[in-house]
Design a protein around this motif. Structure first.
Motif, mmCIF file in Angstrom:
data_model
loop_
_atom_site.group_PDB
_atom_site.id
_atom_site.type_symbol
_atom_site.label_atom_id
_atom_site.label_comp_id
_atom_site.label_asym_id
_atom_site.label_seq_id
_atom_site.Cartn_x
_atom_site.Cartn_y
_atom_site.Cartn_z
ATOM 1 N N GLY A 182 0.834 -1.196 0.000
ATOM 2 C CA GLY A 182 0.000 0.000 0.000
ATOM 3 C C GLY A 182 0.865 1.240 0.000
ATOM 4 N N ILE A 183 0.225 2.382 -0.373
ATOM 5 C CA ILE A 183 1.009 3.620 -0.363
ATOM 6 C C ILE A 183 0.309 4.707 0.448
ATOM 7 N N ILE A 184 1.123 5.539 1.087
ATOM 8 C CA ILE A 184 0.595 6.660 1.855
ATOM 9 C C ILE A 184 1.095 7.944 1.216
ATOM 10 N N LEU A 185 0.159 8.825 0.849
ATOM 11 C CA LEU A 185 0.544 10.125 0.300
ATOM 12 C C LEU A 185 0.631 11.063 1.495
ATOM 13 N N ASN A 186 1.843 11.435 1.847
ATOM 14 C CA ASN A 186 2.010 12.193 3.088
ATOM 15 C C ASN A 186 2.245 13.672 2.793
ATOM 16 N N GLY A 187 1.163 14.430 2.838
ATOM 17 C CA GLY A 187 1.255 15.874 2.576
ATOM 18 C C GLY A 187 1.614 16.618 3.844
ATOM 19 N N CYS A 191 -2.904 2.313 -10.092
ATOM 20 C CA CYS A 191 -2.042 1.120 -10.256
ATOM 21 C C CYS A 191 -2.378 0.002 -9.266
ATOM 22 N N GLY A 192 -3.483 0.145 -8.572
ATOM 23 C CA GLY A 192 -4.007 -0.998 -7.832
ATOM 24 C C GLY A 192 -3.648 -1.108 -6.351
ATOM 25 N N TYR A 193 -2.806 -0.236 -5.839
ATOM 26 C CA TYR A 193 -2.456 -0.323 -4.420
ATOM 27 C C TYR A 193 -3.468 0.457 -3.570
ATOM 28 N N PRO A 194 -3.781 -0.027 -2.372
ATOM 29 C CA PRO A 194 -4.584 0.790 -1.447
ATOM 30 C C PRO A 194 -3.822 2.086 -1.146
ATOM 31 N N ILE A 195 -4.558 3.203 -1.098
ATOM 32 C CA ILE A 195 -3.907 4.500 -0.873
ATOM 33 C C ILE A 195 -4.507 5.186 0.347
ATOM 34 N N LEU A 196 -3.633 5.706 1.201
ATOM 35 C CA LEU A 196 -4.084 6.551 2.316
ATOM 36 C C LEU A 196 -3.484 7.930 2.069
ATOM 37 N N SER A 197 -4.362 8.935 2.089
ATOM 38 C CA SER A 197 -3.853 10.286 1.867
ATOM 39 C C SER A 197 -3.939 11.087 3.163
ATOM 40 N N ILE A 198 -2.827 11.704 3.549
ATOM 41 C CA ILE A 198 -2.793 12.494 4.783
ATOM 42 C C ILE A 198 -2.498 13.946 4.434
ATOM 43 N N ASP A 199 -3.368 14.831 4.853
ATOM 44 C CA ASP A 199 -3.148 16.261 4.669
ATOM 45 C C ASP A 199 -2.708 16.595 3.244
ATOM 46 N N HIS A 200 -3.452 16.075 2.268
ATOM 47 C CA HIS A 200 -3.117 16.318 0.865
ATOM 48 C C HIS A 200 -4.417 16.599 0.114
ATOM 49 N N PRO A 201 -4.879 17.858 0.169
ATOM 50 C CA PRO A 201 -6.191 18.199 -0.362
ATOM 51 C C PRO A 201 -6.389 17.843 -1.836
ATOM 52 N N GLU A 243 -10.191 8.270 -2.207
ATOM 53 C CA GLU A 243 -11.117 8.400 -1.078
ATOM 54 C C GLU A 243 -10.336 8.355 0.260
ATOM 55 N N LYS A 244 -11.057 8.501 1.276
ATOM 56 C CA LYS A 244 -10.519 8.207 2.626
ATOM 57 C C LYS A 244 -9.441 9.167 3.029
ATOM 58 N N GLN A 245 -9.678 10.280 2.883
ATOM 59 C CA GLN A 245 -8.594 11.249 3.101
ATOM 60 C C GLN A 245 -8.540 11.710 4.549
ATOM 61 N N LEU A 246 -7.380 11.727 5.074
ATOM 62 C CA LEU A 246 -7.207 12.222 6.442
ATOM 63 C C LEU A 246 -6.644 13.636 6.414
ATOM 64 N N LYS A 247 -7.168 14.469 7.323
ATOM 65 C CA LYS A 247 -6.707 15.860 7.348
ATOM 66 C C LYS A 247 -5.444 16.032 8.197
ATOM 67 N N ALA A 248 -5.270 15.132 9.125
ATOM 68 C CA ALA A 248 -4.134 15.291 10.035
ATOM 69 C C ALA A 248 -3.401 13.968 10.183
ATOM 70 N N PHE A 249 -2.272 14.027 10.882
ATOM 71 C CA PHE A 249 -1.478 12.823 11.144
ATOM 72 C C PHE A 249 -2.369 11.763 11.796
ATOM 73 N N PRO A 250 -2.376 10.537 11.269
ATOM 74 C CA PRO A 250 -3.338 9.547 11.750
ATOM 75 C C PRO A 250 -3.087 9.043 13.167
ATOM 76 N N GLU A 251 -4.182 8.753 13.829
ATOM 77 C CA GLU A 251 -4.108 8.076 15.117
ATOM 78 C C GLU A 251 -3.593 6.665 14.851
#
Ligand code: XMP
Length: 430
Positions: A50-55, A75-85, A90-98
């Protein structure tokens, strides 16, 4: 590679390393890569789950928001986006995750296995080094510091006698330090070790030189000369082993994580001595390097040693180095370390050492006037060496150390304790 991996893409966060550490602490391997990585490059990193887009605060560069390549979103990997408007997922986090949110992403969405541990890491690296090196030889400058010692142990496990270690004793090592490198690597681990006693050569070059930067230049330059001479004597070496570690190659807190070349290598070798690098620790944080050393069976005294500057006692024998003051630094440092260990302070204090200035003061010994040197004790705590506070050492411990130094170290009649934090003082004196 046997280990599942979560890739962090740096879009301007200052917390990439914190995030990578957090994921590794969950038992899942994680690496930081630049935001403009291609889908092909990503796939080439085996076992990405998986990949994390760390803004973050630096995500806008020259007025333009930074984003990953469009192809990464499909490209098929689960993506977590943090602070990257700008993220197109989907599933976007506004701040550093718990911790809980991060766990859910890593284990539920990515289905990563918690299989990151030192045994697997070592097994992987052994295989990779063997693949890289084949039946060729690897040369390694073994200073006895944590990183070079752990690299040596790892390479020894991977390629045995194809590894040639060179230990240069510049005469500025702490008491028994070179001896312990020889004892551990030559006598116990049976490594192919060349020991070079270059004390006279270094002290000769340093004679009369009092400028700290000049002293550093001479020590660094001479080290390369000695190492180069040894390398030229050896035939058929194609690789150079290096103790590069993760913090050396990540430039955190920049607009995007740029890979920078290691700074503390045996750089400066002449053009005609071209080696390919072998850097098996380059993905490890410092505490992971220590854990790796323990797993490889290195003694705790080697793996948990405090930081020691490359120019060694040379920057603690202040001003122009003289043999009597150098010995006074070495002997007083040995007493300090012994007494700190006895008082349990060796596990608590980040760095502690002695320095000897190049001036003398009046004193009395055996009813006669003496004009002798002073030992200054420094003991500090820090997280990153950028700022530091002093250790408030117990008076009784200090008194015992003082009495021993005054009784056992020649040419010394006075002991002081440095009370200065960093800033304004630096940790070392030169
Ligand atoms: P300062 O004196 O700058 O030291 O507060 C910060 C940390 O760096 C170490 N240090 C060095 N390490 N080569 C090294 O490898 C050097 O020339 C050098 N100078 C300082 C110092 O011991 C402290 O941990």
């Amino acid at each position: 590679m046997k280990q599942d991996m979560i890739v962090i893409l740096d879009l301007g966060s200052t917390e990439n390393t914190t995030l990578a550490r957090q994921i590794r602490d969950m038992g899942v391997y994680s690496e930081i890569h630049p935001h403009d990585i291609t889908a092909t490059e990503l796939k080439a990193l085996e076992n990405v789950k998986g990949i994390i887009l760390n803004g973050g605060e630096n995500r806008v560069v020259d007025g333009q928001p930074v984003d990953v390549r469009g192809e990464l979103y499909t490209c098929g990997y689960p993506i977590l986006s943090i602070d990257h408007p700008g993220a197109k997922c989907e599933k976007q986090l506004k701040a550093f995750p718990e911790e809980a949110a991060l766990r859910e992403f890593v284990f539920t969405d990515c289905k990563a296995q918690a299989n990151w541990n030192m045994k697997n890491f070592i097994a992987d690296q052994v295989e990779l080094v063997r693949r890289q090196v084949g039946d060729k030889k690897v040369l390694l400058a073994l200073s006895g510091g944590v990183d070079s010692s752990v690299v040596a142990a790892l390479l020894l496990k991977a390629i045995g006698q194809q590894l040639v270690c060179v230990h240069v004793n510049h005469g500025l090592m702490r008491k028994n330090e070179s001896e312990s490198v020889v004892e551990v690597f030559q006598n116990q681990l049976h490594a192919n070790l060349i020991y070079v006693d270059a004390t006279e050569r270094f002290l000769g070059k340093l004679a009369g030189v009092s400028d700290p930067e000049q002293k550093r230049k001479i020590i660094g330059g001479e080290f390369i000369h000695v190492f180069e001479e040894e390398a030229r004597k050896l035939k058929g070496i194609d690789f150079l082993g290096q103790g590069t570690i993760y913090p050396d190659i990540i430039e955190s807190g920049t607009k995007t994580a740029k890979m920078v070349k290691s700074h503390h290598n045996v750089g400066g070798l002449p053009e005609d001595l071209q080696f390919e690098l072998v850097e098996p620790l380059k993905q490890l944080f410092k505490d992971e390097v220590r854990a790796c050393g323990v797993e490889l069976g290195l003694p705790a005294s080697m793996v948990y040693r405090q930081p020691f500057p490359g120019p060694g006692l040379g920057v603690r024998c202040l001003g122009a180095i003289t043999r009597d003051r150098l010995e006074a630094v070495r002997e007083s440092d040995a007493i300090l370390r012994e007494e700190f260990a006895r008082a349990g302070l060796d596990k608590k204090v980040w760095q502690y050492f002695t320095v000897v200035p190049d001036f003398r003061s009046v004193g009395m010994k055996n009813h006669a006037r003496v004009f002798e040197y002073m030992v200054i004790i420094r003991a500090i705590n820090t997280v990153d060496a950028m700022t530091a506070s002093i250790e408030k050492v117990d008076w009784e411990v200090l008194e015992k150390i003082t009495n021993r130094i005054l009784a056992e170290v020649e040419h010394v009649n006075r002991v002081c304790y440095d009370m200065s934090p960093k800033p304004p003082a630096t940790i070392e004196f030169e």
